[in-house]
Design a protein around this motif. Structure first.
Motif, mmCIF file in Angstrom:
data_model
loop_
_atom_site.group_PDB
_atom_site.id
_atom_site.type_symbol
_atom_site.label_atom_id
_atom_site.label_comp_id
_atom_site.label_asym_id
_atom_site.label_seq_id
_atom_site.Cartn_x
_atom_site.Cartn_y
_atom_site.Cartn_z
ATOM 1 N N GLY A 1 0.799 -1.214 0.000
ATOM 2 C CA GLY A 1 0.000 0.000 0.000
ATOM 3 C C GLY A 1 0.831 1.262 0.000
ATOM 4 N N ASN A 2 0.476 2.163 -0.911
ATOM 5 C CA ASN A 2 1.212 3.411 -1.067
ATOM 6 C C ASN A 2 0.348 4.606 -0.697
ATOM 7 O OD1 ASN A 2 3.811 2.576 -2.715
ATOM 8 N ND2 ASN A 2 2.071 1.387 -3.471
ATOM 9 N N ALA A 3 0.915 5.485 0.118
ATOM 10 C CA ALA A 3 0.255 6.752 0.446
ATOM 11 C C ALA A 3 1.332 7.702 0.952
ATOM 12 C CB ALA A 3 -0.814 6.562 1.517
ATOM 13 N N THR B 1 -2.542 8.264 -8.504
ATOM 14 C CA THR B 1 -1.660 8.154 -9.673
ATOM 15 C C THR B 1 -2.188 7.168 -10.719
ATOM 16 O OG1 THR B 1 -0.315 6.454 -8.571
ATOM 17 C CG2 THR B 1 0.410 8.745 -8.347
ATOM 18 N N HIS B 2 -2.817 6.074 -10.265
ATOM 19 C CA HIS B 2 -3.376 5.084 -11.190
ATOM 20 C C HIS B 2 -4.222 4.080 -10.409
ATOM 21 C CE1 HIS B 2 0.280 3.160 -9.755
ATOM 22 N NE2 HIS B 2 -0.005 2.029 -10.346
ATOM 23 N N GLU B 3 -4.904 3.207 -11.130
ATOM 24 C CA GLU B 3 -5.972 2.420 -10.518
ATOM 25 C C GLU B 3 -5.513 1.138 -9.825
ATOM 26 O OE1 GLU B 3 -5.473 2.981 -13.710
ATOM 27 O OE2 GLU B 3 -6.033 1.295 -15.016
ATOM 28 N N ALA C 1 11.648 4.324 -2.819
ATOM 29 C CA ALA C 1 10.299 3.921 -2.448
ATOM 30 C C ALA C 1 9.834 2.730 -3.284
ATOM 31 C CB ALA C 1 9.341 5.097 -2.639
ATOM 32 N N HIS C 2 8.678 2.172 -2.883
ATOM 33 C CA HIS C 2 8.053 1.081 -3.631
ATOM 34 C C HIS C 2 9.030 -0.085 -3.851
ATOM 35 C CE1 HIS C 2 4.981 -0.755 -6.141
ATOM 36 N NE2 HIS C 2 4.219 0.330 -6.110
ATOM 37 N N LEU C 3 9.836 -0.394 -2.829
ATOM 38 C CA LEU C 3 10.750 -1.539 -2.924
ATOM 39 C C LEU C 3 9.945 -2.833 -2.880
ATOM 40 C CD1 LEU C 3 12.829 0.714 -1.922
ATOM 41 C CD2 LEU C 3 14.040 -1.166 -0.825
ATOM 42 N N GLY D 1 6.476 -1.933 -16.587
ATOM 43 C CA GLY D 1 6.274 -2.460 -15.244
ATOM 44 C C GLY D 1 6.833 -1.525 -14.189
ATOM 45 N N HIS D 2 7.974 -1.938 -13.622
ATOM 46 C CA HIS D 2 8.540 -1.205 -12.485
ATOM 47 C C HIS D 2 10.038 -0.971 -12.673
ATOM 48 C CE1 HIS D 2 4.962 -1.379 -9.914
ATOM 49 N NE2 HIS D 2 4.724 -2.545 -10.499
ATOM 50 N N LEU D 3 10.548 0.064 -12.010
ATOM 51 C CA LEU D 3 11.959 0.435 -12.167
ATOM 52 C C LEU D 3 12.887 -0.470 -11.358
ATOM 53 C CD1 LEU D 3 12.126 4.336 -11.824
ATOM 54 C CD2 LEU D 3 12.218 2.980 -13.941
ATOM 55 N N THR E 1 6.698 6.815 -8.754
ATOM 56 C CA THR E 1 6.662 5.370 -8.496
ATOM 57 C C THR E 1 5.893 4.725 -9.650
ATOM 58 O OG1 THR E 1 4.561 5.409 -7.293
ATOM 59 C CG2 THR E 1 6.560 5.738 -5.998
ATOM 60 N N ASP E 2 6.035 3.454 -9.816
ATOM 61 C CA ASP E 2 5.247 2.740 -10.810
ATOM 62 C C ASP E 2 5.477 3.234 -12.231
ATOM 63 O OD1 ASP E 2 3.868 2.557 -8.126
ATOM 64 O OD2 ASP E 2 2.827 0.985 -9.211
ATOM 65 N N LEU E 3 6.649 2.957 -12.739
ATOM 66 C CA LEU E 3 6.891 3.172 -14.167
ATOM 67 C C LEU E 3 7.952 2.175 -14.632
ATOM 68 C CD1 LEU E 3 9.033 6.370 -14.857
ATOM 69 C CD2 LEU E 3 8.906 5.240 -12.663
ATOM 70 N N ALA F 1 -4.511 -1.543 -7.111
ATOM 71 C CA ALA F 1 -5.067 -1.626 -5.751
ATOM 72 C C ALA F 1 -4.138 -1.035 -4.695
ATOM 73 C CB ALA F 1 -5.374 -3.084 -5.420
ATOM 74 N N ASP F 2 -2.815 -1.153 -4.896
ATOM 75 C CA ASP F 2 -1.893 -0.631 -3.880
ATOM 76 C C ASP F 2 -1.807 0.897 -3.906
ATOM 77 O OD1 ASP F 2 -0.602 -1.162 -6.414
ATOM 78 O OD2 ASP F 2 1.353 -0.828 -5.484
ATOM 79 N N HIS F 3 -2.586 1.541 -4.779
ATOM 80 C CA HIS F 3 -2.612 3.007 -4.845
ATOM 81 C C HIS F 3 -3.999 3.582 -4.586
ATOM 82 C CE1 HIS F 3 1.544 3.324 -6.312
ATOM 83 N NE2 HIS F 3 1.272 2.074 -6.678
ATOM 84 N N ILE F 4 -5.036 2.821 -4.921
ATOM 85 C CA ILE F 4 -6.394 3.372 -4.783
ATOM 86 C C ILE F 4 -6.956 3.118 -3.385
ATOM 87 C CG2 ILE F 4 -7.502 1.330 -5.858
ATOM 88 C CD1 ILE F 4 -8.699 4.945 -6.253
HETATM 89 ZN ZN LIG Z 1 2.330 0.243 -7.092
#
Ligand SMILES: [Zn+2]
Ligand SMILES: [Zn+2]
Length: 257
Positions: free
Chosen positions: A13-15, A60-62, A217-219, A192-194, A144-146, A64-67
């Motif tokens: 979960g990201n916030a 940022t996008h839909e 972040a987002h490790l 996906g992810h960096l 995050t998330d790119l 679940a770990d962001h919404i």
């Molecule tokens: Zn994410």
């Protein structure tokens, strides 16, 4: 002045709360809301805040770990929610009861003492946006998330003093780890992810424009380690940039951008 605190980071979960202060106002933007509402309330309390102090939410996008609890939080506190039209469609067009604001690439969002500028990133969701948050003097970049850095991403981040930057995985750990083949390809692919080194290259590219601090972040819990993320950033950025690593469940303490 811009201050910020990650309330949680990664697939659990990201916030992130971003605070801007000028002479007479304090503004809080909640970037992503990927926690249950009780957990979010508790983490806000631990951060010395109440949900009612949040002036706006940016999603940022839909995924679940962001919404997370964005809809219930927005409705409970009557907080406006910014997201791209694609994200809203990706969520199934939920009814935000008049609180939805459509965000667009490069179109500034003014909330009190803060100006946020969203920008498009390559990620496997419908219309993902990441953002910079500034007060006219300093700017925090949230990324995050790119899957990869693009010229557009680098142009948007130029001039940021601080980056909250995805360092998702170490390619070797991902390759040898427990994920099924298709998921390894997704996470490690360009949408996906960096990887740590990709993140470090993005930070290094904007270093000359005044970068002073990076929060990894987002490790990934399975495919990364804090020391690997930190090592990649230190190697690319040298000693003049302060480096922090956000912890999955607890994020990081309050930092000044
Ligand atoms: Zn994410
Ligand atoms: Zn995502």
């Amino acid at each position: 002045m811009i201050r910020f605190k990650s309330l949680g980071s990664g697939s659990t979960g990201n916030a992130t709360v971003v605070q801007a202060r000028d002479g007479h106002r304090t503004t809080h933007l909640l970037v992503d809301c990927g926690l249950g509402i009780r957990v979010l309330d508790k983490r806000l309390q631990q951060a010395g805040m109440l949900a009612e102090q949040i002036d706006a939410i940016f999603i940022t996008h839909e995924h679940a770990d962001h919404i997370g609890c964005a809809l219930s939080l927005a409705l409970r506190e009557r907080i406006p929610v910014y997201m791209s039209e694609g994200t809203w469609i990706g969520l199934g067009q939920p009814d935000f009861e008049g609180l939805l604001r459509i965000a667009r690439d490069s179109q500034p969002i003014e909330v009190g003492a803060m100006r946020a500028i969203p920008f498009t990133v390559p990620h496997d969701s419908r219309e993902p946006l990441q953002l910079t948050c500034g007060d006219g003097a300093v700017s925090l970049g949230i990324l995050t998330d790119l899957g990869h850095g693009t010229p557009h991403v680098l142009a948007q981040l130029a001039g940021c003093a601080t980056l909250l930057l995805e360092c998702n995985h170490d390619p070797q750990l991902l390759e040898n780890g427990p994920y099924p083949y298709f998921l390894k390809r997704r996470v490690g692919g360009g949408w996906g992810h960096l990887a740590n080194a990709d993140a470090a290259a993005i930070a290094a590219a904007i270093l000359p424009s005044g970068l002073r601090q990076v929060v990894a972040a987002h490790l990934s819990e399975q495919n990364n380690r804090p020391d690997l993320a930190r090592g990649a950033l230190e190697q690319a950025l040298g000693a003049q940039v302060e480096i922090h690593v956000a912890d999955g469940p607890s994020g990081c303490g309050w930092l000044t951008a």
